[in-house]
Design an enzyme around this catalytic site. Sequence first.
Site, PDB file in Angstrom:
ATOM      1  N   ASP A 245       0.832  -1.207   0.000  1.00  0.00           N
ATOM      2  CA  ASP A 245       0.000   0.000   0.000  1.00  0.00           C
ATOM      3  C   ASP A 245       0.871   1.263   0.000  1.00  0.00           C
ATOM      4  O   ASP A 245       1.889   1.325   0.700  1.00  0.00           O
ATOM      5  CB  ASP A 245      -0.855  -0.037   1.284  1.00  0.00           C
ATOM      6  CG  ASP A 245      -1.799   1.127   1.410  1.00  0.00           C
ATOM      7  OD1 ASP A 245      -2.702   1.233   0.570  1.00  0.00           O
ATOM      8  OD2 ASP A 245      -1.648   1.923   2.363  1.00  0.00           O
ATOM      9  N   GLU A 305       1.022  -0.542  -5.134  1.00  0.00           N
ATOM     10  CA  GLU A 305       0.088   0.550  -5.421  1.00  0.00           C
ATOM     11  C   GLU A 305       0.924   1.711  -5.938  1.00  0.00           C
ATOM     12  O   GLU A 305       1.416   2.539  -5.177  1.00  0.00           O
ATOM     13  CB  GLU A 305      -0.677   0.974  -4.165  1.00  0.00           C
ATOM     14  CG  GLU A 305      -1.791   1.928  -4.535  1.00  0.00           C
ATOM     15  CD  GLU A 305      -2.340   2.763  -3.380  1.00  0.00           C
ATOM     16  OE1 GLU A 305      -3.385   3.392  -3.570  1.00  0.00           O
ATOM     17  OE2 GLU A 305      -1.718   2.802  -2.315  1.00  0.00           O
TER      18      GLU A 305
END
Length: 591
Positions: A245, A305
């Site tokens: 993330d 990401e």
Amino acid sequence: MKALKLLVFVRRKNLMSKRFFPILSLLLVLCCSLSFAAQTKSVDAEGHQWWQHAVFYEIYPRSYADSNNDGVGDLKGITSRMAYLHDLGVDAIWISPCFPSPQVDFGYDVSDYENIDPMYGTLADFDQMVAEGKNHHVSIILDFVVNHTSDQHAWFLDSRSSRTAPHRDWYIWRDGKGPGQPPNNWISTFGGSAWKFDPTTNQYYYHYFYAAQPDLNWRNPAVEKAMLDTTRWWYKRGVSGFRLDAVDTMFEDSALHDNRVLEGKNSQGDPNTDEKYNKKLPEMHVVLQKLRTVADEAGAVLIGETWTSNIDELKEYYGPNGNELQMPMDFMFTGVNKLSPPEFRRQIAQVDTAGGWPVFVISNHDIVRSYNRYGDGKNNDAIAKLMGAFYLTLRGTPIMYYGEEIGMENNDPKRKEDVKDPIGRTGWPQEIGRDGERTPMQWNTGVNAGFSKKEPWLPVPPSYKTHNVATESKDPNSVFSMYKKVLALRHTNEALLEGNYTALNEDDANVMSYLRSYKGKAVLVALNMSSSPQKVKFDLTGLGFRFHQLAPLVTTSQTSAKGLEVTLEPFGVFIGDVKNLDLPGVVVDRY
Ligand code: GLC
């Protein structure tokens, strides 16, 4: 396992003698190491690894399946859907964070990296999910929130307790510029200053996201060690990889230079800045390489990401020697928010030649669902089928978002008081938040679309009556049926698995066409991205296909081919085999 059974068999039959024992033991060791090597390093003839042929599927665990009927999804719910996932053609699921969390950012604020939030179940439920996944050939990918923890994580509680606490330097603490003045002008992407004053120690801490999500200090080797160890811990538990993330915010300029202020304001009403000093700092690549080294030891895959604005930035995430992320997500592809063959062609060409393996995404939990983004309001189902047929036949790994396969649409809140996502409350009405793309999975026409007996945490849109798994599985022309057919083809067709990508008819502004070819075999894809019927003709001579014609593999109902000419209905899909007319058994239709 097999080797162990052999040993037991030998023992039972009393075949073991002193003479044979050393030879058998050697064989056993050899068998074991070979099977381990096969599990971790299996590559096909083209050198492709398991994740290059896999179809990934993101699950937002709050919204997938609710086994205990409390209105929020859970791990047992996911476990109960493994057969569904396998039948659909999914090989790996990425589960958004399911770790203990105060849920300020719905799990992206982790308070313990090595446990499961009781709302989702227990570690035993997790193990059960991994086991059931194995039974159905579905690998588990977890979401690793590397940039920040929750402010309720034990590390942060200790860090904020005093300036000399053991974990003080695990986060980023600084003095303000003066009374009431933060250390610099950095803005939190979720609104306001990125610095929060903490009266206990009279210093500010840094948070790129919510104040409840303090940034970790990756310059501290103890942080790095703890985080790398966390990945090891999950690999041992059977995890096949991580989606990392917010990787681009892991590092900040230590000298805390101000960012340049740009024109205009963002959706939270804050000034735009260039984020030069708190985003995409080169140090992050060193950490990604270390995470990769650990992943390689476990034969695991790292997905990133990676929000990038140009191909050079995306390329960097693969690492100088392919030693960073195997799968940085190409979000530039989602930036083409309209059905534009020229723009898609340009985008694919860049990524296809970038040197790494392309990763295609059209929806996720942070962006409006593809059904609405590409849909024109009248032909959304046809367009959803077209988009599925499109990105699932490209060279690269697709990451689907749950519900995309049934044409789930956004169900945005209409009033500020209904908003659950905090950025929707602070940014309303410019920023309505991300609730709309996170609503419960639509399984059937029953109460709450079969997701839960209790009222779900977010409302199901009325379209669940027609757009759900049960209804669409019975309709051969549904979005679901198109996804299933294309996924099945993708798993079995060599040209789709291994083949090159070649754009065709590049001047065509309406029909997106390309060839996937491998060792003399080829699949041609033609997608009508316009609302009028189209006829397209192909000349494949230059590509080594002289006497060939098209044979349909998957098409929409009104689409057909004759020779090397395809007639497409509005938003029609044609996926066909390029057949060699000289082969016996092929009906010749020269024209
Ligand atoms: C990522 C997640 C998003 C989350 C943010 C902060 O962008 O995808 O949902 O809010 O990180 O963790």
